[in-house]
Scaffold this active site. Structure first.
Site, PDB file in Angstrom:
ATOM      1  CB  THR A 324       3.527  17.088   3.152  1.00 28.77           C
ATOM      2  OG1 THR A 324       3.134  17.625   1.880  1.00 28.77           O
ATOM      3  CG2 THR A 324       4.125  15.703   2.934  1.00 28.77           C
ATOM      4  CG  HIS A 376      18.631   4.221   7.848  1.00 31.11           C
ATOM      5  ND1 HIS A 376      18.664   3.737   9.135  1.00 31.11           N
ATOM      6  CD2 HIS A 376      18.415   3.129   7.060  1.00 31.11           C
ATOM      7  CE1 HIS A 376      18.488   2.438   9.130  1.00 31.11           C
ATOM      8  NE2 HIS A 376      18.326   2.037   7.876  1.00 31.11           N
TER       9      HIS A 376
END
Length: 405
Positions: A324, A376
């Site tokens: 993006t 994560h």
């Protein structure tokens, strides 16, 4: 011959849609491939066109109604002619205009509805192509007219139409409530899901864009000439760099499916595109096998068709990684949100000259902050940081992208 007008076939991930706008009304003549209705889904606005020349016979689903895949929304009389009622009404409208105004020779003729629209929008009637009988400007002519840029000063010189249409008493606090579009609601749902159901972190780095900018400056004219007008931009190099980094760190290109990790042996890179209706992410399939020119051409095509609402649902399905670019709007640094089920997203930002220390000397260099948001649960910080460093190194020495080193 009566024909059923059906909603498009939605993919499995799209349960239903809603009628956004009817472009034609019952009894109105329609030409082949002319837009009849827009259907808004969670991902994109789909356009349904006329199967041939004829007349819209009946509307079964009104604006705002929910429709399912392949559901009949209207009936169409192929080969039919417009009903007499609208024709006589238009003729009456024209007659009323002529009798009321009795325009002098050379004066522009417009129906009352058209003249009202012209006055409200501050348009120059002499610039509007007339399709009505005897050179009459109809309200459809005004609705379809797009003033040229040169007409801007004229509109600016007549500020009256731009005045607020609502008379608000002094000190009044006005609010306007409108329903959220399906696309915007779906975007909100996905972003909320990403923030609640992923262990999202963001790591940052910066890249010296001088080598890329010099490369572009040196070859942009030759590149455009060689590749039939395709312009050399920055997105193509970022996509190529991301593909090389994804091959070195397969976990960044993976996704989590329930309790399993799915490793993808291909790089389908989504490129976020901003539209008036919201953010969409069309996907470059097998981006690693595409040339720089093919990537640039496809990204440009995505942008144009997204603006016009012409992207297909299948073009936004899947994707293993997303890029993006908030820099086009002036963003200096940000933390992009994941696009589930992907595990990472790369954020580009504006290029800004900053003083940097180079070999003990201070130089002014065009720098860009890069941001990598990652899940994560699958990615450790070490892998995420090294992935971003690889992209930085490739962009600061673009020859490494070609050599794959």
């Amino acid at each position: 011959m009566s024909t059923e007008i059906k909603a498009p076939t939605f993919p499995e991930s799209v349960a239903d849609g809603s009628i956004a706008t009817w472009h034609k009304q019952v009894g109105e003549a329609v030409s082949r491939d002319e837009p009849l209705v827009d259907i808004e889904t969670d991902k994109v606005v789909l356009e349904v066109v006329a199967p041939g020349d004829g007349v819209l016979k009946e509307i079964l689903k009104q604006e705002g109604d929910t429709v399912l895949s392949d559901e009949v929304v209207a009936t169409f009389d192929e080969g039919g002619t417009a009903s007499a009622a609208p024709a006589s009404a238009e003729k009456s409208e024209a007659a009323e205009t002529e009798s009321a105004n009795e325009p002098a020779s050379g004066e522009i003729k417009a129906s009352p509805a058209a003249r009202k629209m012209i006055d409200e929008q501050g348009l120059d009637a002499s610039q509007i192509p007339a399709t009505g009988k005897g050179g009459l400007i109809t309200k459809e002519d005004v609705a379809n007219y797009k003033p040229a840029a040169a007409a801007a000063p004229a509109a600016k010189a007549a500020p009256a139409p731009a005045a607020p249409q609502v008379d608000v008493p002094a000190g009044e606090r006005v609010e306007k409530r409108v329903p959220m579009t399906r696309l915007r609601a779906r975007i909100a749902e996905r972003l909320l899901d990403a923030s609640q159901n992923t262990a999202m972190l963001t790591t940052f780095n910066e890249v010296n864009m001088k080598p890329v900018m010099e490369l572009r400056k040196q070859y942009k004219d030759l590149f455009e000439k060689t590749h039939n007008g395709t312009r050399l931009g920055f997105m193509g190099l970022f996509v190529k760099a991301a593909c090389e980094a994804l091959k070195r760190f397969p976990s960044v290109n993976a996704s989590i499916d329930d309790g399993d990790v799915v490793y993808h042996g291909y790089q389908d890179v989504g490129v976020a595109v901003s539209t008036e209706k919201g953010l969409v992410v069309p996907v470059l399939r097998d981006a690693d096998g595409m040339s720089l020119a093919q990537i640039e051409d496809k990204v440009r095509d995505f942008g144009l068709r997204a603006r016009d609402g012409k992207l297909g649902i299948d073009e936004m399905m899947g994707g293993t990684f997303t890029i993006t670019n908030g820099g086009v709007f002036g963003s200096l640094i940000s933390t992009p949100i994941l696009n589930p089920p992907q595990t990472a997203i790369l954020g580009m930002h504006k290029i800004q000259d900053r003083p940097m220390a180079v070999n003990g000397q201070v130089e002014i260099l065009p720098m860009m902050y890069l941001a990598l948001s990652y899940d994560h649960r699958l990615l450790d910080g070490k892998d995420a940081v090294q992935f971003l460093v690889v992209i930085k190194d490739l962009l600061e020495d673009p020859a490494r992208i070609l050599l794959e080193v």
